[in-house]
Enzyme design. Sequence first.
Site, PDB file in Angstrom:
ATOM      1  N   LYS A 113       8.422  37.124   9.407  1.00 15.22           N
ATOM      2  CA  LYS A 113       8.579  36.346   8.170  1.00 15.22           C
ATOM      3  C   LYS A 113       8.155  37.100   6.916  1.00 15.22           C
ATOM      4  O   LYS A 113       7.945  36.517   5.857  1.00 15.22           O
ATOM      5  CB  LYS A 113       7.818  35.009   8.255  1.00 15.22           C
ATOM      6  CG  LYS A 113       8.378  34.066   9.283  1.00 15.22           C
ATOM      7  CD  LYS A 113       9.686  33.471   8.828  1.00 15.22           C
ATOM      8  CE  LYS A 113      10.725  33.523   9.883  1.00 15.22           C
ATOM      9  NZ  LYS A 113      12.089  33.422   9.385  1.00 15.22           N
ATOM     10  N   GLY A 115       9.965  39.651   5.595  1.00 13.77           N
ATOM     11  CA  GLY A 115      11.138  40.122   4.855  1.00 13.77           C
ATOM     12  C   GLY A 115      11.771  41.295   5.596  1.00 13.77           C
ATOM     13  O   GLY A 115      12.453  42.126   5.009  1.00 13.77           O
ATOM     14  N   THR A 116      11.550  41.336   6.914  1.00 13.44           N
ATOM     15  CA  THR A 116      12.015  42.458   7.731  1.00 13.44           C
ATOM     16  C   THR A 116      13.552  42.539   7.793  1.00 13.44           C
ATOM     17  O   THR A 116      14.119  43.623   7.791  1.00 13.44           O
ATOM     18  CB  THR A 116      11.448  42.366   9.161  1.00 13.44           C
ATOM     19  OG1 THR A 116      11.782  41.091   9.706  1.00 13.44           O
ATOM     20  CG2 THR A 116       9.935  42.508   9.171  1.00 13.44           C
ATOM     21  N   ARG A 117      14.206  41.393   7.850  1.00 16.05           N
ATOM     22  CA  ARG A 117      15.667  41.394   7.931  1.00 16.05           C
ATOM     23  C   ARG A 117      16.258  41.959   6.637  1.00 16.05           C
ATOM     24  O   ARG A 117      17.211  42.747   6.671  1.00 16.05           O
ATOM     25  CB  ARG A 117      16.176  39.962   8.193  1.00 16.05           C
ATOM     26  CG  ARG A 117      17.684  39.777   8.177  1.00 16.05           C
ATOM     27  CD  ARG A 117      18.437  40.681   9.125  1.00 16.05           C
ATOM     28  NE  ARG A 117      18.050  40.503  10.529  1.00 16.05           N
ATOM     29  CZ  ARG A 117      18.477  41.257  11.540  1.00 16.05           C
ATOM     30  NH1 ARG A 117      19.318  42.255  11.309  1.00 16.05           N
ATOM     31  NH2 ARG A 117      18.064  41.043  12.759  1.00 16.05           N
ATOM     32  N   ARG A 194       3.342  40.143   3.498  1.00 18.32           N
ATOM     33  CA  ARG A 194       3.540  39.069   2.524  1.00 18.32           C
ATOM     34  C   ARG A 194       2.268  38.247   2.507  1.00 18.32           C
ATOM     35  O   ARG A 194       1.520  38.261   3.513  1.00 18.32           O
ATOM     36  CB  ARG A 194       4.709  38.242   3.055  1.00 18.32           C
ATOM     37  CG  ARG A 194       5.138  37.066   2.257  1.00 18.32           C
ATOM     38  CD  ARG A 194       6.239  36.364   3.039  1.00 18.32           C
ATOM     39  NE  ARG A 194       6.894  35.331   2.273  1.00 18.32           N
ATOM     40  CZ  ARG A 194       7.831  34.531   2.737  1.00 18.32           C
ATOM     41  NH1 ARG A 194       8.226  34.655   3.998  1.00 18.32           N
ATOM     42  NH2 ARG A 194       8.379  33.606   1.991  1.00 18.32           N
ATOM     43  N   GLY A 320      15.004  32.645   3.482  1.00 20.21           N
ATOM     44  CA  GLY A 320      14.872  32.093   2.140  1.00 20.21           C
ATOM     45  C   GLY A 320      15.072  30.591   2.135  1.00 20.21           C
ATOM     46  O   GLY A 320      15.709  30.041   1.258  1.00 20.21           O
ATOM     47  N   ARG A 321      14.518  29.923   3.156  1.00 18.87           N
ATOM     48  CA  ARG A 321      14.703  28.468   3.166  1.00 18.87           C
ATOM     49  C   ARG A 321      13.540  27.771   2.457  1.00 18.87           C
ATOM     50  O   ARG A 321      12.486  28.372   2.243  1.00 18.87           O
ATOM     51  CB  ARG A 321      14.911  27.910   4.571  1.00 18.87           C
ATOM     52  CG  ARG A 321      13.944  28.351   5.584  1.00 18.87           C
ATOM     53  CD  ARG A 321      14.328  27.815   6.961  1.00 18.87           C
ATOM     54  NE  ARG A 321      13.769  28.686   7.975  1.00 18.87           N
ATOM     55  CZ  ARG A 321      14.199  28.774   9.208  1.00 18.87           C
ATOM     56  NH1 ARG A 321      15.202  28.062   9.629  1.00 18.87           N
ATOM     57  NH2 ARG A 321      13.625  29.590  10.054  1.00 18.87           N
ATOM     58  N   THR A 322      13.773  26.488   2.129  1.00 14.33           N
ATOM     59  CA  THR A 322      12.736  25.712   1.451  1.00 14.33           C
ATOM     60  C   THR A 322      11.612  25.439   2.434  1.00 14.33           C
ATOM     61  O   THR A 322      11.856  25.006   3.568  1.00 14.33           O
ATOM     62  CB  THR A 322      13.344  24.374   0.959  1.00 14.33           C
ATOM     63  OG1 THR A 322      14.556  24.694   0.277  1.00 14.33           O
ATOM     64  CG2 THR A 322      12.400  23.636   0.040  1.00 14.33           C
TER      65      THR A 322
HETATM   66  N1  LIG Z   1      16.998  39.062  -0.246  1.00 15.51           N
HETATM   67  C1  LIG Z   1      16.432  38.156   0.548  1.00 15.51           C
HETATM   68  N2  LIG Z   1      17.152  37.102   0.977  1.00 15.51           N
HETATM   69  C2  LIG Z   1      16.572  36.161   1.774  1.00 15.51           C
HETATM   70  N3  LIG Z   1      15.287  36.218   2.201  1.00 15.51           N
HETATM   71  C3  LIG Z   1      14.545  37.266   1.782  1.00 15.51           C
HETATM   72  C4  LIG Z   1      15.080  38.266   0.950  1.00 15.51           C
HETATM   73  N4  LIG Z   1      14.108  39.159   0.707  1.00 15.51           N
HETATM   74  C5  LIG Z   1      13.026  38.747   1.338  1.00 15.51           C
HETATM   75  N5  LIG Z   1      13.279  37.604   1.992  1.00 15.51           N
HETATM   76  C6  LIG Z   1      12.304  36.859   2.774  1.00 15.51           C
HETATM   77  O1  LIG Z   1      12.463  37.180   4.122  1.00 15.51           O
HETATM   78  C7  LIG Z   1      11.806  36.130   4.831  1.00 15.51           C
HETATM   79  C8  LIG Z   1      12.185  36.164   6.279  1.00 15.51           C
HETATM   80  O2  LIG Z   1      11.488  37.258   6.823  1.00 15.51           O
HETATM   81  P1  LIG Z   1      11.967  38.043   8.095  1.00 15.51           P
HETATM   82  O3  LIG Z   1      13.359  38.523   7.895  1.00 15.51           O
HETATM   83  O4  LIG Z   1      10.948  39.080   8.366  1.00 15.51           O
HETATM   84  O5  LIG Z   1      11.939  36.925   9.190  1.00 15.51           O
HETATM   85  S1  LIG Z   1      11.953  37.107  10.767  1.00 15.51           S
HETATM   86  O6  LIG Z   1      10.610  37.452  11.188  1.00 15.51           O
HETATM   87  O7  LIG Z   1      12.934  38.134  11.115  1.00 15.51           O
HETATM   88  O8  LIG Z   1      12.346  35.773  11.292  1.00 15.51           O
HETATM   89  C9  LIG Z   1      12.251  34.888   4.115  1.00 15.51           C
HETATM   90  O9  LIG Z   1      11.252  33.925   4.298  1.00 15.51           O
HETATM   91  P2  LIG Z   1      11.446  32.371   3.895  1.00 15.51           P
HETATM   92  O10 LIG Z   1      11.620  32.369   2.415  1.00 15.51           O
HETATM   93  O11 LIG Z   1      10.207  31.728   4.291  1.00 15.51           O
HETATM   94  O12 LIG Z   1      12.658  31.877   4.616  1.00 15.51           O
HETATM   95  C10 LIG Z   1      12.417  35.355   2.676  1.00 15.51           C
HETATM   96  O13 LIG Z   1      11.393  34.911   1.813  1.00 15.51           O
END
Ligand SMILES: Nc1ncnc2c1ncn2[C@@H]1O[C@H](COP(=O)(O)OS(=O)(=O)O)[C@@H](OP(=O)(O)O)[C@H]1O
Length: 356
Positions: A113, A115-117, A194, A320-322
Amino acid sequence: MARSSPRRRTVLFLCTLSLSGTYLCYSLLVCCGGGAALGPAGAVGGGSRCRPAPSPARKKLLQQPPPACPGRRREPPAVAAAAAAGPGANSSGPARLPGAKRLPHAIIVGVKKGGTRAVLEFIRGHPAVRALGTEPHFFDRNYQRGLDWYRSLMPRTLETQITMEKTPSYFVTKEAPRRIFNMSRGMKLIVVVRNPVTRAISDYTQTLSKKPDIPTFEGLSFRNRSLGLVDTSWNAIRIGMYVVHLEIWLQYFPLSQIHFVSGERLITDPAGEMGKIQDFLGIKRLITDKHFYFNKTKGFPCLKKTESSSLPRCLGKSKGRTHVQIDPEVIEQLQDFYRPYNIKFYETVGQDFRWE
Ligand SMILES: Nc1ncnc2c1ncn2[C@@H]1O[C@H](COP(=O)(O)OS(=O)(=O)O)[C@@H](OP(=O)(O)O)[C@H]1O
């Protein structure tokens, strides 16, 4: 002294010639015999084997110290056999496909969570990087399958390209640092961090979306809320104690091999964070602010085009969900809990992430 006949001289000459030939072959074999156990020039992953000097082009791309052969702990037979087999590249398969499957040169090891993706999707737009799209979970769940299995999952790369994967759970897996070290002590590690409170809420929001019947966030966070006793056995809390996990990684890897990405700045300034990642990987800064646009509907930066398409693309719905609404007092209590861990983390990595 009796003079030797021409016939004797010829026999003597032939004997000397054959002896010299044998010696020459032997010398060549001794000198190059180890070559079979070495990976191709530039293959960084692929076991803790000694590597030949990389080609100048590869050197420029990777700027990575060649690993020496470390002392290893015993590995499961499949892992040990694949590592002993040597080459990081496996070019078996259809001969006409370009490149080869190689073990990763860099891994995004965490955090869940964080921001790895986003980091993976952004970096794979670089021509010098090829990345596995799914999470292989090799160093936690699938280690017994062996290095050949792991390598077989990887995308094909040219010698000058970097292979990457991401599995965020590695960061909190005790065995992962040792296992990765045993595969390649020169591995480059990326950790996206984060604010641990926001991270925990994000983690909880995800679990709740799959299991709506779980207890409340407050209920899971505390052993005794009025006494301020936080439940550190709950994964969503434990993952955010970054320095505790980092200490294990530092037993195997120097800080210079670990790059920390700010999950917050990744959202506000993706090009800036990606610039630092490209420097860390030793590749040209080709992913720049020209690659991003801010998508108002999504509320996040998105890519103008991707590795496989020239159309703009945002990350999926689960990114990036609520978040679930949490009582501000609970948030404050958790901030207090994490403060000493955060401070120690900043000191250890030499960076202030400003989570206060
Ligand atoms: N560009 C962009 N678009 C969407 N989301 C973004 C982006 N950059 C960073 N993030 C943040 O990435 C959070 C999800 O983290 P991960 O990808 O590491 O999640 S996971 O562990 O693979 O499930 C996700 O967390 P949440 O906001 O809680 O959904 C995002 O805040």
